[in-house]
Each structure stands twice: as C-alpha cells, then as structure tokens.
Design a protein around this motif. Structure first.
Motif, PDB file in Angstrom:
ATOM      1  N   SER A  24       0.801  -1.229   0.000  1.00  0.00           N
ATOM      2  CA  SER A  24       0.000   0.000   0.000  1.00  0.00           C
ATOM      3  C   SER A  24       0.834   1.280   0.000  1.00  0.00           C
ATOM      4  O   SER A  24       0.303   2.351  -0.293  1.00  0.00           O
ATOM      5  CB  SER A  24      -0.962   0.001   1.183  1.00  0.00           C
ATOM      6  OG  SER A  24      -0.257   0.095   2.408  1.00  0.00           O
ATOM      7  N   THR A  25       2.123   1.166   0.310  1.00  0.00           N
ATOM      8  CA  THR A  25       2.951   2.376   0.349  1.00  0.00           C
ATOM      9  C   THR A  25       4.081   2.400  -0.673  1.00  0.00           C
ATOM     10  O   THR A  25       4.630   3.469  -0.940  1.00  0.00           O
ATOM     11  CB  THR A  25       3.579   2.581   1.751  1.00  0.00           C
ATOM     12  OG1 THR A  25       4.508   1.516   2.017  1.00  0.00           O
ATOM     13  CG2 THR A  25       2.519   2.662   2.833  1.00  0.00           C
ATOM     14  N   ASP A  26       4.437   1.238  -1.253  1.00  0.00           N
ATOM     15  CA  ASP A  26       5.622   1.209  -2.110  1.00  0.00           C
ATOM     16  C   ASP A  26       5.462   0.412  -3.396  1.00  0.00           C
ATOM     17  O   ASP A  26       6.409   0.297  -4.158  1.00  0.00           O
ATOM     18  CB  ASP A  26       6.818   0.665  -1.305  1.00  0.00           C
ATOM     19  CG  ASP A  26       8.144   0.891  -2.011  1.00  0.00           C
ATOM     20  OD1 ASP A  26       8.334   1.972  -2.598  1.00  0.00           O
ATOM     21  OD2 ASP A  26       8.989  -0.024  -1.986  1.00  0.00           O
ATOM     22  N   ALA A  27       4.295  -0.156  -3.663  1.00  0.00           N
ATOM     23  CA  ALA A  27       4.080  -0.939  -4.883  1.00  0.00           C
ATOM     24  C   ALA A  27       3.154  -0.143  -5.804  1.00  0.00           C
ATOM     25  O   ALA A  27       1.989   0.086  -5.459  1.00  0.00           O
ATOM     26  CB  ALA A  27       3.469  -2.296  -4.541  1.00  0.00           C
ATOM     27  N   TYR A  28       3.645   0.286  -6.961  1.00  0.00           N
ATOM     28  CA  TYR A  28       2.880   1.179  -7.834  1.00  0.00           C
ATOM     29  C   TYR A  28       1.488   0.650  -8.157  1.00  0.00           C
ATOM     30  O   TYR A  28       0.559   1.421  -8.341  1.00  0.00           O
ATOM     31  CB  TYR A  28       3.663   1.496  -9.118  1.00  0.00           C
ATOM     32  CG  TYR A  28       3.872   0.304 -10.032  1.00  0.00           C
ATOM     33  CD1 TYR A  28       2.910  -0.080 -10.947  1.00  0.00           C
ATOM     34  CD2 TYR A  28       5.054  -0.444  -9.982  1.00  0.00           C
ATOM     35  CE1 TYR A  28       3.104  -1.166 -11.784  1.00  0.00           C
ATOM     36  CE2 TYR A  28       5.260  -1.516 -10.799  1.00  0.00           C
ATOM     37  CZ  TYR A  28       4.273  -1.883 -11.703  1.00  0.00           C
ATOM     38  OH  TYR A  28       4.472  -2.972 -12.512  1.00  0.00           O
ATOM     39  N   TRP A  29       1.317  -0.659  -8.220  1.00  0.00           N
ATOM     40  CA  TRP A  29       0.036  -1.256  -8.590  1.00  0.00           C
ATOM     41  C   TRP A  29      -0.936  -1.345  -7.413  1.00  0.00           C
ATOM     42  O   TRP A  29      -2.108  -1.648  -7.621  1.00  0.00           O
ATOM     43  CB  TRP A  29       0.254  -2.644  -9.194  1.00  0.00           C
ATOM     44  CG  TRP A  29       0.822  -3.614  -8.198  1.00  0.00           C
ATOM     45  CD1 TRP A  29       0.117  -4.441  -7.359  1.00  0.00           C
ATOM     46  CD2 TRP A  29       2.193  -3.841  -7.908  1.00  0.00           C
ATOM     47  NE1 TRP A  29       0.970  -5.160  -6.570  1.00  0.00           N
ATOM     48  CE2 TRP A  29       2.269  -4.810  -6.888  1.00  0.00           C
ATOM     49  CE3 TRP A  29       3.394  -3.322  -8.403  1.00  0.00           C
ATOM     50  CZ2 TRP A  29       3.459  -5.282  -6.355  1.00  0.00           C
ATOM     51  CZ3 TRP A  29       4.585  -3.799  -7.872  1.00  0.00           C
ATOM     52  CH2 TRP A  29       4.612  -4.753  -6.866  1.00  0.00           C
ATOM     53  N   LEU A  31      -0.835   0.996  -4.497  1.00  0.00           N
ATOM     54  CA  LEU A  31      -0.743   2.150  -3.600  1.00  0.00           C
ATOM     55  C   LEU A  31      -2.113   2.466  -3.001  1.00  0.00           C
ATOM     56  O   LEU A  31      -3.129   2.452  -3.705  1.00  0.00           O
ATOM     57  CB  LEU A  31      -0.207   3.370  -4.345  1.00  0.00           C
ATOM     58  CG  LEU A  31       1.243   3.283  -4.786  1.00  0.00           C
ATOM     59  CD1 LEU A  31       1.630   4.516  -5.605  1.00  0.00           C
ATOM     60  CD2 LEU A  31       2.187   3.106  -3.598  1.00  0.00           C
ATOM     61  N   TYR A  78       6.702  -8.670  -4.382  1.00  0.00           N
ATOM     62  CA  TYR A  78       7.386  -7.547  -3.753  1.00  0.00           C
ATOM     63  C   TYR A  78       8.604  -8.056  -2.999  1.00  0.00           C
ATOM     64  O   TYR A  78       8.506  -9.011  -2.234  1.00  0.00           O
ATOM     65  CB  TYR A  78       6.454  -6.817  -2.775  1.00  0.00           C
ATOM     66  CG  TYR A  78       7.059  -5.561  -2.221  1.00  0.00           C
ATOM     67  CD1 TYR A  78       6.890  -4.341  -2.858  1.00  0.00           C
ATOM     68  CD2 TYR A  78       7.849  -5.597  -1.069  1.00  0.00           C
ATOM     69  CE1 TYR A  78       7.481  -3.177  -2.360  1.00  0.00           C
ATOM     70  CE2 TYR A  78       8.440  -4.445  -0.571  1.00  0.00           C
ATOM     71  CZ  TYR A  78       8.246  -3.244  -1.219  1.00  0.00           C
ATOM     72  OH  TYR A  78       8.830  -2.113  -0.727  1.00  0.00           O
ATOM     73  N   THR A 112       3.869  -6.764 -15.508  1.00  0.00           N
ATOM     74  CA  THR A 112       4.944  -6.016 -14.851  1.00  0.00           C
ATOM     75  C   THR A 112       5.267  -4.772 -15.660  1.00  0.00           C
ATOM     76  O   THR A 112       5.184  -4.775 -16.896  1.00  0.00           O
ATOM     77  CB  THR A 112       6.206  -6.882 -14.656  1.00  0.00           C
ATOM     78  OG1 THR A 112       7.179  -6.128 -13.940  1.00  0.00           O
ATOM     79  CG2 THR A 112       6.786  -7.367 -15.965  1.00  0.00           C
ATOM     80  N   HIS A 113       5.636  -3.750 -14.954  1.00  0.00           N
ATOM     81  CA  HIS A 113       6.031  -2.497 -15.596  1.00  0.00           C
ATOM     82  C   HIS A 113       7.531  -2.469 -15.873  1.00  0.00           C
ATOM     83  O   HIS A 113       7.977  -1.948 -16.895  1.00  0.00           O
ATOM     84  CB  HIS A 113       5.638  -1.317 -14.703  1.00  0.00           C
ATOM     85  CG  HIS A 113       6.077   0.016 -15.211  1.00  0.00           C
ATOM     86  ND1 HIS A 113       5.518   0.613 -16.318  1.00  0.00           N
ATOM     87  CD2 HIS A 113       7.033   0.870 -14.766  1.00  0.00           C
ATOM     88  CE1 HIS A 113       6.114   1.767 -16.531  1.00  0.00           C
ATOM     89  NE2 HIS A 113       7.030   1.951 -15.607  1.00  0.00           N
ATOM     90  N   ASP A 114       8.306  -3.085 -14.960  1.00  0.00           N
ATOM     91  CA  ASP A 114       9.750  -2.890 -15.052  1.00  0.00           C
ATOM     92  C   ASP A 114      10.606  -4.096 -14.680  1.00  0.00           C
ATOM     93  O   ASP A 114      11.817  -3.971 -14.574  1.00  0.00           O
ATOM     94  CB  ASP A 114      10.150  -1.715 -14.163  1.00  0.00           C
ATOM     95  CG  ASP A 114       9.714  -1.905 -12.716  1.00  0.00           C
ATOM     96  OD1 ASP A 114       9.122  -2.953 -12.380  1.00  0.00           O
ATOM     97  OD2 ASP A 114       9.964  -0.991 -11.907  1.00  0.00           O
TER      98      ASP A 114
END
Length: 139
Positions: A24-29, A31, A78, A112-114
């Motif tokens: 919830s604080t550090d995963a772009y998908w 947040l 993560y 995945t984005h990256d």
C-alpha cells in the motif's frame, strides 16, 4: 553455501501487516490499497513468503491466484528494498514456477512495468498472441 533466505507457502508465517505496508505504500500497482482488501486477497490466494534464515524476518512476498488445475496469475510480487539486488525476486518467481509445475497448469500470467528481465530468467515470455487477450477494468 546455503541461501540467506528460505521460501515458504505456510500462511502462518506471513507477516500480513508488513505485506500490507509494502504493497500500500511502495508498490505502484497497489498504492493506498485498504487493509481489508489486502487481507481478502491473501485469504483467497496461494501465498509465497521469503524469510531470512538468520532472523526469520520476511524479506519478500508473492501471491498466486489459481484454480490449481488450469490457470494461475502471479501478482503482488514484492521484495523488501533491503533485500533487492540479491536474486531474491528471481528465486521467488522460480519457487512459484516449480510449485506450479506438478499441477499441470496451462499457463501462469503476470503483468509487470519494469521487471521483465527477472521473469524472463524463469521462463516467462511476452504473450504469443496478445490480440486474443482482453481485460475488463471495473474501477
């Protein structure tokens, strides 16, 4: 040499408050994902945790949504910032693949984005015929 971590699917070992914090604080998908949503997702999934062999602390997490027969979706992968760059993401994806292999699944999907390179090491490839796939966004 023994790996500095171990990977487990034991739900009792999951540090759910930590997982929720990570996502919830550090995963772009994910947040701002509410805790009840995280709890429900974990409860309905096959979960993989990676843990330090010295401290027992959770270092990484992955969630697999599957029917255990034909299909799976790998998500919420993560790795703690303190454990990144040590091959733990690849080890976690490998553990998921190896856990699923005897099930005879037709495929495991992920988005995945990256981190394409991490998953390619384990055998993931771009969709062969992406024009056959569709998505329904409900939000």
């Amino acid at each position: 040499m023994t790996a500095p971590y171990e990977i487990s699917t034991d739900p009792a070992r999951l540090d759910i408050p930590l997982i929720h914090h990570w996502l919830s604080t550090d995963a772009y998908w994910a947040l701002d994902r509410p805790r009840p949503k995280t709890d429900a997702a974990i409860a309905a999934s096959l979960n993989f945790g990676a843990y330090s062999t010295t401290t027992g602390a959770q270092l990484a997490y992955a969630r697999l949504v599957t029917d255990h027969a034909t299909f799976a979706w790998l998500c919420d992968v993560y790795v703690s910032p303190t454990a990144r760059g040590q091959g733990l993401g690849t080890a976690l994806a490998t553990a998921v693949r190896d856990h699923c292999r005897p099930l005879g699944l037709r495929r495991i999907l992920l988005a995945t984005h990256d981190a394409h390179g991490v998953y390619a090491k384990v055998g993931f490839e771009p969709l062969e015929k992406p024009e056959r796939w569709m998505a329904l966004s409900l939000l």
